[in-house]
Design a protein around this motif. Structure first.
Motif, PDB file in Angstrom:
ATOM      1  N   LEU A   1      -0.250  -5.683  13.976  1.00 18.95           N
ATOM      2  CA  LEU A   1       0.715  -6.606  13.363  1.00 18.95           C
ATOM      3  C   LEU A   1       1.941  -6.787  14.260  1.00 18.95           C
ATOM      4  N   GLU A   2       2.302  -5.757  14.989  1.00 19.62           N
ATOM      5  CA  GLU A   2       3.421  -5.895  15.936  1.00 19.62           C
ATOM      6  C   GLU A   2       3.168  -7.036  16.916  1.00 19.62           C
ATOM      7  N   VAL A   3       1.929  -7.083  17.383  1.00 17.60           N
ATOM      8  CA  VAL A   3       1.568  -8.125  18.348  1.00 17.60           C
ATOM      9  C   VAL A   3       1.627  -9.502  17.683  1.00 17.60           C
ATOM     10  N   LEU A   4       1.161  -9.563  16.451  1.00 18.04           N
ATOM     11  CA  LEU A   4       1.196 -10.853  15.759  1.00 18.04           C
ATOM     12  C   LEU A   4       2.633 -11.281  15.460  1.00 18.04           C
ATOM     13  N   VAL A   5       3.517 -10.317  15.265  1.00 15.12           N
ATOM     14  CA  VAL A   5       4.930 -10.669  15.085  1.00 15.12           C
ATOM     15  C   VAL A   5       5.484 -11.277  16.384  1.00 15.12           C
ATOM     16  N   GLU A   6       5.067 -10.700  17.505  1.00 17.28           N
ATOM     17  CA  GLU A   6       5.463 -11.314  18.794  1.00 17.28           C
ATOM     18  C   GLU A   6       4.994 -12.770  18.860  1.00 17.28           C
ATOM     19  N   VAL A   7       3.784 -12.998  18.345  1.00 21.15           N
ATOM     20  CA  VAL A   7       3.248 -14.362  18.328  1.00 21.15           C
ATOM     21  C   VAL A   7       4.088 -15.246  17.408  1.00 21.15           C
ATOM     22  N   LEU A   8       4.396 -14.725  16.223  1.00 17.62           N
ATOM     23  CA  LEU A   8       5.186 -15.523  15.261  1.00 17.62           C
ATOM     24  C   LEU A   8       6.572 -15.824  15.814  1.00 17.62           C
ATOM     25  N   GLU A   9       7.071 -14.914  16.637  1.00 16.59           N
ATOM     26  CA  GLU A   9       8.415 -15.116  17.188  1.00 16.59           C
ATOM     27  C   GLU A   9       8.404 -15.900  18.497  1.00 16.59           C
ATOM     28  N   GLY A  10       7.231 -16.361  18.883  1.00 12.75           N
ATOM     29  CA  GLY A  10       7.144 -17.198  20.082  1.00 12.75           C
ATOM     30  C   GLY A  10       7.219 -16.424  21.381  1.00 12.75           C
ATOM     31  N   LYS A  11       7.126 -15.088  21.309  1.00 12.14           N
ATOM     32  CA  LYS A  11       7.217 -14.291  22.532  1.00 12.14           C
ATOM     33  C   LYS A  11       5.866 -14.136  23.200  1.00 12.14           C
ATOM     34  N   ARG A  12       4.816 -14.415  22.475  1.00 11.47           N
ATOM     35  CA  ARG A  12       3.460 -14.265  23.015  1.00 11.47           C
ATOM     36  C   ARG A  12       2.663 -15.503  22.640  1.00 11.47           C
ATOM     37  N   VAL A  13       2.025 -16.115  23.626  1.00 15.56           N
ATOM     38  CA  VAL A  13       1.311 -17.380  23.421  1.00 15.56           C
ATOM     39  C   VAL A  13      -0.122 -17.105  22.973  1.00 15.56           C
ATOM     40  N   VAL A  14      -0.585 -17.878  22.005  1.00 15.47           N
ATOM     41  CA  VAL A  14      -1.994 -17.812  21.601  1.00 15.47           C
ATOM     42  C   VAL A  14      -2.824 -18.676  22.547  1.00 15.47           C
ATOM     43  N   HIS A  15      -3.828 -18.073  23.167  1.00 12.09           N
ATOM     44  CA  HIS A  15      -4.779 -18.826  23.992  1.00 12.09           C
ATOM     45  C   HIS A  15      -6.036 -18.996  23.157  1.00 12.09           C
ATOM     46  N   HIS A  16      -6.273 -20.228  22.712  1.00  7.59           N
ATOM     47  CA  HIS A  16      -7.288 -20.447  21.684  1.00  7.59           C
ATOM     48  C   HIS A  16      -8.516 -21.187  22.221  1.00  7.59           C
ATOM     49  N   HIS A  17      -9.626 -20.473  22.277  1.00  7.32           N
ATOM     50  CA  HIS A  17     -10.922 -21.078  22.605  1.00  7.32           C
ATOM     51  C   HIS A  17     -11.309 -22.045  21.488  1.00  7.32           C
ATOM     52  N   THR A  18     -11.663 -23.268  21.857  1.00 12.13           N
ATOM     53  CA  THR A  18     -12.090 -24.244  20.848  1.00 12.13           C
ATOM     54  C   THR A  18     -12.777 -25.428  21.541  1.00 12.13           C
ATOM     55  N   HIS A  19     -13.858 -25.891  20.977  1.00 10.41           N
ATOM     56  CA  HIS A  19     -14.628 -26.971  21.617  1.00 10.41           C
ATOM     57  C   HIS A  19     -14.647 -28.265  20.795  1.00 10.41           C
ATOM     58  N   ARG A  20     -15.134 -28.169  19.553  1.00 18.76           N
ATOM     59  CA  ARG A  20     -15.426 -29.389  18.788  1.00 18.76           C
ATOM     60  C   ARG A  20     -14.137 -29.996  18.259  1.00 18.76           C
ATOM     61  N   GLN A  21     -14.135 -31.336  18.109  1.00 19.86           N
ATOM     62  CA  GLN A  21     -12.895 -32.015  17.712  1.00 19.86           C
ATOM     63  C   GLN A  21     -12.329 -31.471  16.414  1.00 19.86           C
ATOM     64  N   ASP A  22     -13.183 -31.162  15.458  1.00 23.09           N
ATOM     65  CA  ASP A  22     -12.653 -30.671  14.175  1.00 23.09           C
ATOM     66  C   ASP A  22     -12.120 -29.240  14.313  1.00 23.09           C
ATOM     67  N   ASP A  23     -12.755 -28.459  15.180  1.00 24.99           N
ATOM     68  CA  ASP A  23     -12.245 -27.106  15.423  1.00 24.99           C
ATOM     69  C   ASP A  23     -10.883 -27.164  16.128  1.00 24.99           C
ATOM     70  N   ILE A  24     -10.741 -28.118  17.023  1.00 22.29           N
ATOM     71  CA  ILE A  24      -9.454 -28.295  17.711  1.00 22.29           C
ATOM     72  C   ILE A  24      -8.368 -28.591  16.678  1.00 22.29           C
ATOM     73  N   LEU A  25      -8.690 -29.484  15.743  1.00 22.28           N
ATOM     74  CA  LEU A  25      -7.688 -29.841  14.724  1.00 22.28           C
ATOM     75  C   LEU A  25      -7.396 -28.664  13.797  1.00 22.28           C
ATOM     76  N   THR A  26      -8.388 -27.822  13.570  1.00 24.18           N
ATOM     77  CA  THR A  26      -8.147 -26.620  12.756  1.00 24.18           C
ATOM     78  C   THR A  26      -7.129 -25.709  13.441  1.00 24.18           C
ATOM     79  N   VAL A  27      -7.260 -25.572  14.756  1.00 24.08           N
ATOM     80  CA  VAL A  27      -6.275 -24.755  15.483  1.00 24.08           C
ATOM     81  C   VAL A  27      -4.884 -25.354  15.309  1.00 24.08           C
ATOM     82  N   LEU A  28      -4.786 -26.662  15.443  1.00 20.64           N
ATOM     83  CA  LEU A  28      -3.466 -27.309  15.315  1.00 20.64           C
ATOM     84  C   LEU A  28      -2.906 -27.112  13.901  1.00 20.64           C
ATOM     85  N   ARG A  29      -3.786 -27.146  12.923  1.00 27.00           N
ATOM     86  CA  ARG A  29      -3.361 -26.972  11.517  1.00 27.00           C
ATOM     87  C   ARG A  29      -2.769 -25.571  11.323  1.00 27.00           C
ATOM     88  N   LEU A  30      -3.467 -24.568  11.861  1.00 27.60           N
ATOM     89  CA  LEU A  30      -2.983 -23.194  11.709  1.00 27.60           C
ATOM     90  C   LEU A  30      -1.704 -22.990  12.515  1.00 27.60           C
TER      91      LEU A  30
END
Lengths: 437, 408
Positions: free
Chosen positions: A227-256
């Motif tokens: 959770l510490e790491v995810l807090v870094e993510v929530l605080e913008g200190k750590r970037v999420v690198h998100h694997h995604t291929h299909r157009q709807d999956d891409i939009l799901t990432v953007l939604r989250l």
């Protein structure tokens, strides 16, 4: 006696291998075509590096070469910034195991083998900085690590440090088919998104508890590495690198991403060309893979070589990556070349393997262009970077030569051949040869 | 009545142009003009012209010396080569989606199934066949893959994407054998070791020898489809395409060839550079692995210079896209050749390997592989150096049918 000799040899090795000090004498590369990336190409240019940094560059007539400089004749050659790969699996990297779909506490850096031949092959391809990622078989497979491809003995020799001294890296996430498995993994897309959302809610709660404690140790929640790491993510200190291929999956990432406000880079984006406007509106960068044919998996059936161009024209920050071993780090320049073939502007394609990727790793102030003050990370090429006939002649990291095609052992790594895939001793390519060349 | 017929005709036309159909014009007469024309039957021609008539090459030479018959269309390109021949692929059997129902390149039920015909497994309309056609490839030596000791047959087929009957050139080209790791079985099944692979193949060839003798003595001997094919191998009609990468596996292939007096073609051959004298002495062809093949497993010692090293040693070779289990689902032999050229293979040697030499390897050099009068009108058109990363193949001609390459 024998023991002593052995000991002495070992000590020498350590001395050579330990994080080499940046060279004190300036080096001046003269006569080259310079591609600074943040400006127009410079014919007959001079590049001066010292102390691991770029200290001057420009047309020959405009650059004062320090009198004590080692002069390197680079006539007929092209020099560009060291390549930055925003998604790679070199270094024998591993991440999460099969016990569950979400494991943010797992760090890629704890798996890196600095002798993995993939590292020297990447140097041979002109790559100087790389985001080494765990795989895509999990919704969240762990922390990624940003490495400088110095000649190092340990992962610490390679690691890039943040201003606070912590090791730099992002967080690897994935959706679509790769992480779809039997429970406790998600079997459907809906379940995958629900698991991720629940995890981010836990992280948010944890963040709020820490905030509520207001520095009072007795009120702090029990420490939770994940959770510490995810807090870094929530605080913008750590970037999420998100694997995604299909157009709807891409939009799901953007939604989250919008729901939880994390910073994110979309990776692969095989169908990104179908949702370019949405990606641009979300202001999320894309690290694009270039593959020689579509398919190979259902969600890559509509993969297109035009993706980089389409996204760029839509206003998206576009990088390319090797995904090594999916494509070979030694041929990284093929990716921008094939993107140009598919219509992408040449300068944008070159940015996509340098400064654009640096931005995606928050390293744009240190690397990615030939700019005075930036790290002396650069590649010496025999010709145009986007030509099949061009060879990477030398790769320099922070003023140290880490690859030299003229060195037989380095050449083996560049071309392949007997022993090229064995774990390698640290490169001895340049020891003792840099001064006076 | 007339209206009805017109409607019907219009409808037929519409159907013919349905989006799933490859775009094609009827094979007619036309000319192809190239600023540089590689005929592969002599030096390249500057400002060359190829006249195509009824699917065959009617004339080829410098444009200045040829007359274009009035009214026929002229296609123009910076560079023209013969249509490329991919000397080993699994395209059409290993489909685009990579799901169980489109993967027919290997049947795991038994380690030796030479009776499996490529003809019965090839999907000419798989998108990847069209993908290759768009990149200059007009013929593919495709068929069963490397995942079993004897996985089945291969064939040579044009890339029109019609039916296999219409497009096939050589229905039985080779029999695919694997002495590579991929050809061995796990979990206590055979062949589980290198030695067992060789022993099993030798036993089967011995059986085929006895079977052929028996069939000759007694025509009533029941047909065994597998042994029938191996009998053709023993008779020298068909070679074994032996995939092997480690040097000792390559020598095993040569040892078996010598013992049975059969033709073998070495496929993959990652460590061929370690045993060049033996390969030269055996006089066999090599189809080196794609230059960009991943260097894992028994390809760990692979080199992007392999084709150059074979050319230097004057070992006859042709180039391939190979088999991929994941992405890219098919490699593109033109691009693999480009990387080989970038790693020292002379461009002319690469073009020979992609055209006339591949045709020789497959025994079709009288019909394919060069631009010469009477040969099939198979051409590839480019807007620049065929091997350069940024060059486009702008279209192909297969049997006189022009397929413009759509998109990029």
């Amino acid at each position: 006696m024998v023991h002593f000799v052995r000991w002495a040899a070992a000590a020498m090795l350590v001395a050579v291998a330990s994080h080499s000090p940046a060279q004190e004498r300036p080096h001046a590369f003269v006569g080259a075509r310079l591609l600074p990336i943040d400006g127009a190409p410079i014919e007959n240019g001079t590049l001066v590096v010292q102390g691991g940094r770029i200290v001057a560059l420009g047309a020959a007539a405009t650059v004062v070469v320090p009198p004590d400089a080692v002069i390197v004749d680079a006539k007929g050659q092209t020099i560009m910034p060291g390549l930055v790969c925003s998604h790679s699996h070199i270094g024998a990297v591993a991440g999460a195991d099969g016990s569950g779909p979400i494991q943010p506490e797992v760090r890629a850096l704890d798996s890196i083998d600095p002798r993995d031949p993939g590292i020297q092959k990447a140097q041979a391809g002109g790559i100087t900085t790389v985001n080494v990622m765990p795989g895509s078989g999990h919704l969240l497979s762990g922390q990624t690590v940003y490495l400088k491809l110095r000649d190092g003995r340990t992962v610490d020799d390679l690691a890039i440090r943040n201003a606070d001294g912590s090791i730099a890296g992002g967080l690897k996430m994935a959706n679509g088919t790769n992480p779809q498995k039997d429970p406790p993994f998600a079997g459907t897309r809906g379940k995958a998104a629900a698991l991720v959302r629940a995890q981010f809610h836990r992280a948010r709660d944890y963040q709020q508890k820490i905030a509520a404690a207001a520095g009072d140790a007795s009120k702090l929640p029990e420490r939770n590495l994940g959770l510490e790491v995810l807090v870094e993510v929530l605080e913008g200190k750590r970037v999420v690198h998100h694997h995604t291929h299909r157009q709807d999956d891409i939009l799901t990432v953007l939604r989250l991403q919008q729901e939880f406000g994390f910073r994110c880079v979309l990776h692969h984006v095989s169908e990104g060309w179908l949702v370019a406007e949405q990606i641009a509106a979300a202001k999320v960068p894309c690290s694009v893979i270039v593959i020689d044919s579509p398919g190979g998996k259902v969600e890559a059936a509509r993969l297109s070589m035009t993706t980089g161009d389409v996204l760029d024209r839509a206003g998206v920050l576009v990088g390319f990556h090797t995904d090594d071993g999916i494509t070979d780090s030694r041929l990284f320049l093929r990716s921008p070349a094939l993107a140009v073939r598919a219509g992408m502007a040449r300068d944008k394609a070159l940015q996509a393997v340098t400064i654009a990727n640096a931005r995606m790793l928050d390293l744009q102030d240190r690397i990615g262009t030939l700019t005075v003050g930036k790290d002396a990370d650069f590649v010496v090429l025999s010709g145009d970077p986007l030509s099949v006939y061009t060879q990477v002649l030398q790769t320099w990291v922070e003023g140290q030569k880490v690859f030299d095609l003229a060195d037989p052992q380095d050449r083996l790594m560049a071309m392949g051949g007997y022993g090229a895939s064995r774990d390698q001793a640290m490169s001895m390519c340049c020891f003792g040869t840099q001064e006076g060349q | 009545m007339m209206t009805c017929c017109t409607l019907f005709a219009a409808l037929s036309l519409l159907l013919a142009a349905a989006p799933q159909e490859p775009q094609k014009a009827p094979a007619g007469d036309f000319a192809v003009a190239g600023a540089k024309v590689w005929t592969m039957a002599g030096e390249p021609i500057a400002d060359g012209l190829v006249l195509v008539r009824s699917g065959k090459i009617a004339a080829v030479g410098p444009a200045a010396g040829l007359t274009i018959p009035p009214g026929i269309p002229v296609l123009r390109a910076a560079v023209v080569t013969p249509g490329l021949i991919d000397a080993h692929a699994t395209v059409g059997l290993s489909g685009l989606l990579n799901v169980p129902h489109d993967q027919d390149q290997v049947e795991k039920s038994s380690p030796m199934q030479p009776e499996l015909r490529a003809l019965d497994a090839f999907n000419p309309r798989d998108e990847l066949v069209g993908w290759l056609r768009g990149l200059g490839i007009t013929s593919v030596h495709t068929g069963h893959g490397t995942g079993a000791l004897v996985s089945g047959q291969t064939m040579l087929v044009k890339t029109h994407g019609r039916t296999v009957e219409q497009d096939v050139v050589v229905p039985l080209a080779m029999v695919a054998v694997s002495f590579a790791d991929a050809g061995r079985a796990a979990g206590g099944k055979s062949p589980g070791t290198r030695a067992k692979s060789v022993a099993m193949l030798r036993e089967q060839l011995q059986k085929a020898r006895e079977y052929a003798a028996k069939r000759q003595r007694d025509a009533a001997t029941p047909v065994d489809l597998g042994l029938d094919v191996l009998a053709k191998v023993l008779a020298g009609e068909v070679p074994l395409l032996v995939t092997a990468h480690r040097s000792h596996d390559l020598l095993s292939a040569l040892r078996v060839a010598k013992e049975f007096g059969i033709r073998v073609v070495l496929d993959g051959a990652a460590e061929a550079y370690l045993v060049l004298p033996e390969i030269q002495a055996a006089g066999v062809w090599v189809v080196p692995h794609p230059a960009m093949a991943r260097t894992g497993g028994d390809l760990a010692n692979g080199t992007m210079e392999l084709a150059k090293l074979l050319a230097d040693a004057q070992v006859p070779f042709a180039l391939q896209s190979g088999y991929e289990a994941y992405v890219p689902k098919t490699r593109v032999v033109l691009w693999e050749a480009g990387v080989a050229v970038g790693h020292g293979l002379p461009a002319a040697a690469a073009l020979r390997a992609l055209t006339i030499d591949a045709a020789r390897l497959l025994g079709v050099d009288a019909r394919l592989g060069s631009l010469a009068v009477g040969k099939d009108a198979d051409l590839a058109l480019y807007d620049g150096d065929p091997f350069e990363y940024t060059t486009h193949c702008t279209g192909t001609v297969v049997d006189g049918v022009h397929y413009p390459t759509a998109g990029r």
